[in-house]
Design a protein around this motif. Sequence first.
Motif, PDB file in Angstrom:
ATOM      1  N   MET A   1       0.843  -1.197   0.000  1.00 57.27           N
ATOM      2  CA  MET A   1       0.000   0.000   0.000  1.00 57.27           C
ATOM      3  C   MET A   1       0.872   1.239   0.000  1.00 57.27           C
ATOM      4  SD  MET A   1      -3.242   0.116   2.462  1.00 57.27           S
ATOM      5  CE  MET A   1      -4.862  -0.109   1.844  1.00 57.27           C
ATOM      6  N   THR A   3       2.040   4.672   1.025  1.00 56.69           N
ATOM      7  CA  THR A   3       1.829   5.468   2.228  1.00 56.69           C
ATOM      8  C   THR A   3       1.867   6.961   1.921  1.00 56.69           C
ATOM      9  OG1 THR A   3       4.168   5.360   2.696  1.00 56.69           O
ATOM     10  CG2 THR A   3       2.779   3.756   3.786  1.00 56.69           C
ATOM     11  N   SER A   7      -6.382  10.932  -0.255  1.00 59.34           N
ATOM     12  CA  SER A   7      -7.559  11.416  -0.969  1.00 59.34           C
ATOM     13  C   SER A   7      -7.723  12.924  -0.749  1.00 59.34           C
ATOM     14  CB  SER A   7      -8.793  10.677  -0.490  1.00 59.34           C
ATOM     15  OG  SER A   7      -9.060  11.053   0.833  1.00 59.34           O
ATOM     16  N   LEU A  10      -8.717  13.932   2.894  1.00 55.46           N
ATOM     17  CA  LEU A  10      -7.633  13.991   3.881  1.00 55.46           C
ATOM     18  C   LEU A  10      -6.776  15.226   3.648  1.00 55.46           C
ATOM     19  CD1 LEU A  10      -6.526  10.261   4.114  1.00 55.46           C
ATOM     20  CD2 LEU A  10      -8.085  11.491   5.556  1.00 55.46           C
ATOM     21  N   LEU A 129       5.507  11.787  12.618  1.00 55.85           N
ATOM     22  CA  LEU A 129       4.481  11.938  11.577  1.00 55.85           C
ATOM     23  C   LEU A 129       5.108  11.985  10.193  1.00 55.85           C
ATOM     24  CD1 LEU A 129       1.872  14.443  12.998  1.00 55.85           C
ATOM     25  CD2 LEU A 129       1.402  12.223  12.025  1.00 55.85           C
ATOM     26  N   SER A 132       6.193   8.716   9.096  1.00 55.05           N
ATOM     27  CA  SER A 132       5.095   7.792   8.826  1.00 55.05           C
ATOM     28  C   SER A 132       4.513   8.003   7.437  1.00 55.05           C
ATOM     29  CB  SER A 132       3.982   7.979   9.852  1.00 55.05           C
ATOM     30  OG  SER A 132       4.467   7.776  11.136  1.00 55.05           O
ATOM     31  N   ARG A 135       0.104   9.751   4.258  1.00 53.20           N
ATOM     32  CA  ARG A 135      -1.177   9.121   4.546  1.00 53.20           C
ATOM     33  C   ARG A 135      -1.518   9.241   6.032  1.00 53.20           C
ATOM     34  NH1 ARG A 135      -1.497   2.874   3.646  1.00 53.20           N
ATOM     35  NH2 ARG A 135      -0.235   3.001   5.520  1.00 53.20           N
ATOM     36  N   THR A 136      -0.522   8.980   6.870  1.00 56.23           N
ATOM     37  CA  THR A 136      -0.763   9.090   8.305  1.00 56.23           C
ATOM     38  C   THR A 136      -1.007  10.536   8.713  1.00 56.23           C
ATOM     39  OG1 THR A 136       0.625   7.176   8.636  1.00 56.23           O
ATOM     40  CG2 THR A 136       0.133   8.469  10.555  1.00 56.23           C
ATOM     41  N   ARG A 139      -4.611  11.250   7.860  1.00 52.71           N
ATOM     42  CA  ARG A 139      -5.555  10.573   8.755  1.00 52.71           C
ATOM     43  C   ARG A 139      -5.516  11.174  10.150  1.00 52.71           C
ATOM     44  NH1 ARG A 139      -6.632   5.173   7.903  1.00 52.71           N
ATOM     45  NH2 ARG A 139      -5.356   4.436   9.591  1.00 52.71           N
ATOM     46  N   TRP A 140      -4.321  11.556  10.564  1.00 43.85           N
ATOM     47  CA  TRP A 140      -4.179  12.174  11.882  1.00 43.85           C
ATOM     48  C   TRP A 140      -4.887  13.529  11.897  1.00 43.85           C
ATOM     49  CZ3 TRP A 140      -1.405  16.242  14.271  1.00 43.85           C
ATOM     50  CH2 TRP A 140      -1.250  16.103  15.660  1.00 43.85           C
TER      51      TRP A 140
ATOM     52  N   ILE B 457      -0.836   8.087  16.546  1.00 44.92           N
ATOM     53  CA  ILE B 457      -0.143   7.953  15.262  1.00 44.92           C
ATOM     54  C   ILE B 457       0.293   6.511  15.051  1.00 44.92           C
ATOM     55  CG2 ILE B 457       1.840   8.718  13.908  1.00 44.92           C
ATOM     56  CD1 ILE B 457       1.741  11.302  15.627  1.00 44.92           C
ATOM     57  N   LEU B 460      -2.641   4.570  13.983  1.00 49.09           N
ATOM     58  CA  LEU B 460      -3.019   4.896  12.597  1.00 49.09           C
ATOM     59  C   LEU B 460      -2.064   4.267  11.594  1.00 49.09           C
ATOM     60  CD1 LEU B 460      -4.015   8.664  12.757  1.00 49.09           C
ATOM     61  CD2 LEU B 460      -5.504   6.707  12.575  1.00 49.09           C
ATOM     62  N   ASN B 461      -0.816   4.078  12.012  1.00 48.46           N
ATOM     63  CA  ASN B 461       0.196   3.526  11.102  1.00 48.46           C
ATOM     64  C   ASN B 461       0.033   2.037  10.869  1.00 48.46           C
ATOM     65  OD1 ASN B 461       1.739   5.605  10.252  1.00 48.46           O
ATOM     66  ND2 ASN B 461       3.155   5.536  11.960  1.00 48.46           N
ATOM     67  N   GLU B 463      -0.699  -1.583   9.848  1.00 51.61           N
ATOM     68  CA  GLU B 463      -1.242  -2.271   8.686  1.00 51.61           C
ATOM     69  C   GLU B 463      -1.264  -3.761   8.974  1.00 51.61           C
ATOM     70  OE1 GLU B 463       0.343  -1.900   4.726  1.00 51.61           O
ATOM     71  OE2 GLU B 463       0.461   0.254   5.007  1.00 51.61           O
ATOM     72  N   GLY B 466      -1.724  -5.508   4.148  1.00 51.83           N
ATOM     73  CA  GLY B 466      -2.180  -4.564   3.143  1.00 51.83           C
ATOM     74  C   GLY B 466      -3.464  -3.851   3.502  1.00 51.83           C
ATOM     75  N   ILE B 473     -11.380   6.109   8.087  1.00 51.14           N
ATOM     76  CA  ILE B 473     -11.475   7.056   9.184  1.00 51.14           C
ATOM     77  C   ILE B 473     -12.271   8.275   8.767  1.00 51.14           C
ATOM     78  CG2 ILE B 473      -9.374   8.369   8.692  1.00 51.14           C
ATOM     79  CD1 ILE B 473      -8.768   8.010  11.690  1.00 51.14           C
ATOM     80  N   ASP B 474     -12.315   8.541   7.448  1.00 51.40           N
ATOM     81  CA  ASP B 474     -13.038   9.717   6.975  1.00 51.40           C
ATOM     82  C   ASP B 474     -14.438   9.374   6.499  1.00 51.40           C
ATOM     83  OD1 ASP B 474     -11.959   8.189   5.056  1.00 51.40           O
ATOM     84  OD2 ASP B 474     -11.389   9.795   3.710  1.00 51.40           O
TER      85      ASP B 474
END
Lengths: 385, 511
Positions: A1, A3, A7, A10, A129, A132, A135-136, A139-140, B457, B460-461, B463, B466, B473-474
Amino acid sequence: MNTEIISKKLMIATMTCFVLGSSIVSGGSTVLIQDSWVSVITGALLAIPMVLVYARIVKLYPKKDIYEVFLELFGKIGGRIFIVMFTWYAWHLGALVLRDFSEYIQSTVKQDTPQVIVMLSIIVVAVYLVRSGMRTIGRWSIIVLVVILLVVITTIILGVNNGRIENLYPLFNHKPLEFLSDAFLMFSFPYAETVLFLTVSNSLKKDESPYRVFIYGIAFGATILLFVSLRNIVLLGQEMVRSSLFPSFVAIRIIGLGKFLTKIEGIVMINFILLGIAKITITLLAATKGVASLFNIRNYKDFTIPIAILMVVLGMIVYDNIINLVDFLIIYPIYAIPFQIVIPLVVWIFAEIKFRKTKIKKKGVNAVLIKNSKVYYKVVSDLKI
Amino acid sequence: MFGFNKKKNKVEIDSRISGLNRSLSDYKLSNKIEENIKMMKEIFKDNDNLKIRKVINSSNPKFFCYIAFFNGMVDSKIINDSIIKPFTISNLTDKDNNITKISNQVIYINELKESEDLGKMVEGIASGDTLMFLDNEKKVLILNTKGFEHRAISEPESEKILVGPREGFTESLIVNTVMIQRKIRTNQLKIKYMGIGRTTNTHVAVCYIESVVNRDVLNELLTRLEGIDIDAILDNNYIAELIGGKGYSPFKRMRSTERPDAVVGKLLEGRVAVLIDGSPVVVTVPHLFIENFQSPEDYYVNADYASISRIIRIIGYFITICTPSLYIAIEAFHHEMIPTPLFINIAMERQSAPLPAGLEMFVMLFVFELLKETGIRMPGNIGDALSIVGALVIGQAAVEAELVAASMIIVIGITGIAGLLTPKLDSSVLLYRFLILFFTILIGFLGFIIGLSILVINILNQESFGVLQVERIDSIKPQDIKDKFIRRGWKNMINRPGYLTNNEIRKKENG
């Protein structure tokens, strides 16, 4: 995926957090006292044309961040000069916010912990952050935004009893020039600072409109700021707003809920810390990416820790005291003009010219192709006969 | 003289080791039965569990075979009644002495293979099969005679529930797969076996429902399983750590359970289960963060009650992490946040305590972890004594001796009790409780928020194969949150969680 790709939603959340940044504590500028909420709106309106220019640059180069665009438009040496300037802006802004932050902690909580410890603790989160990935961060930011909204709405509801709507009067009781200069102040701090999002523009998902991201980001940020500044004025009155350095903190201090929850100003601190981290993270990311592209290194994340430490160092030495900081905020709009207005405009014009040229070239090729195909068609039809 | 001896010893050991290292590829099956048997004895040299027996036909003494098996791993009744007996009494002529004839017409075994492959033979005999060697035959019959003692099905000790099914997995892989299959009676249930572990060659079963499984996760899981290179797999945690993902994480990337009903529920949501021979723990992937707070019992009790207990578990997780640092933040940095009389109370208590509040908290938390760990390792009866000693000595005596403030004991108590709510998150609780406490001691409430941010954090990180552990979350779509923080009734759960499966519709809208 991946990172790094996020979108539109976000990205907007990240930008809203960035715009609110440290402004939410002061609740916008306090020069106009009871009319300061006007400049929240006019500043945003001023920012919109500039922001559209930023979005246009993203639209022209959707897969590249601004540093790669610099290199492509101005060559290896010219591009690097721009990169250095932009990196300096991000780095310096980060240090500024960081210092602002630790000054705030020092002046409100009044504790003996040295500022450098406060700065280091904050930068730890920012480094985490950045490492990370985008993406994080996005989302954060959504979580932070929800917390902020909850806090702002709660304080407004709780404060209704203590507020006096007369505090807003007299309306528009300032000179036009004052309105204009204050609007420009709001334009450069915080709205036009979104120029830093050009450095992460390649993280936006393909086919998402950058115009919407920038406009919505500014609009959401401005709306929340508007409510915060209105709350501060209505709650505090003109004299209190004029005399306090961090009006939000003071405003919440007079809010109480029964006999138990009497002093909830700690809540604002949550706001400030979370948003400050969001803003510092973006500046740190921009500075790190800048240094990486300066030396042509793909994996920018290795640079995060050194740049973060340098940011703390700059934050330590950039001012002698908080008064200096406030003084600098007055000249900040002028200092920021090259980064917020000149460089983006230059990039936009060059990019537009280059884009047109290649378009014409493509058109030319197409015309030749059409001509050829006509000849071919003629030959074929001739043969058939 | 001694030197010479040493040298001789070394040579001896070397030759022994080289004997050990002799791999299966050095051996070859031949047409002569005696040579094959000799080779068999050579391969399993020094393992006296190997039994080899000659079986002779009663009507035709020239007609015989050898069977080889491991004592204790086979069902003797099957060998006696279905192999030796029919072979002895059958009326076979010399020309019937071929492998197909015997496997089809003589012996009564439900599952058998002909094989020339030594690897398969060794694997078979080591897992309880019987090998049958025939004269003038290069092929060997591998006969299924597995039968060994295993634990009876019982309720798992670590996951007891009040209502709902009480069976739990055992150490036998085949029994475990049967327990799953009995609950999903469809051809869509797929069970794939593979062997992992260079030395142990442990059987691992991958289990999923074809119509709902998430193909990407399944492919990812299979590639990672095939990539494992280790000598031994003894428990599911070996696999979970080997294929969980990159880097270090205090959170689990795979959900482990001992309950078949829980595994079946996960399979029906589109997840994949991994079963391992010799372990009663089954893991399912992908693992979402919210699963740490869910219990199979949630689905067997009233939906509202289940929702409330889920929310309590989530709050408990944050309470057990945050309470010590919040106490320190208020006590040492932000007195104004609590009513003044309360603060005066606490401050008066603290007056006589010798250590600063932060250090005292560290010491007390350490003592608590000490008590907890000892309580787990103790044999049952002594555990009770220990808890009394802990409660009396650490609690009452320390307060009366004015070594520790009473409010501190209350905080530690709350922390400890809330910590028991989420046993699956133990490692992250331990790590972040101390991390946040450290930041708080440093810079007060600000440090508390910084520590909490790092925790968020980190979550959220996460996985898992995948799939993000905190996904969407949104999103504010109601179907996405119906089985997360809360559980709605089954009437309302129309969709499966979309990002886990290819086939979202769980039931018809008005069904």
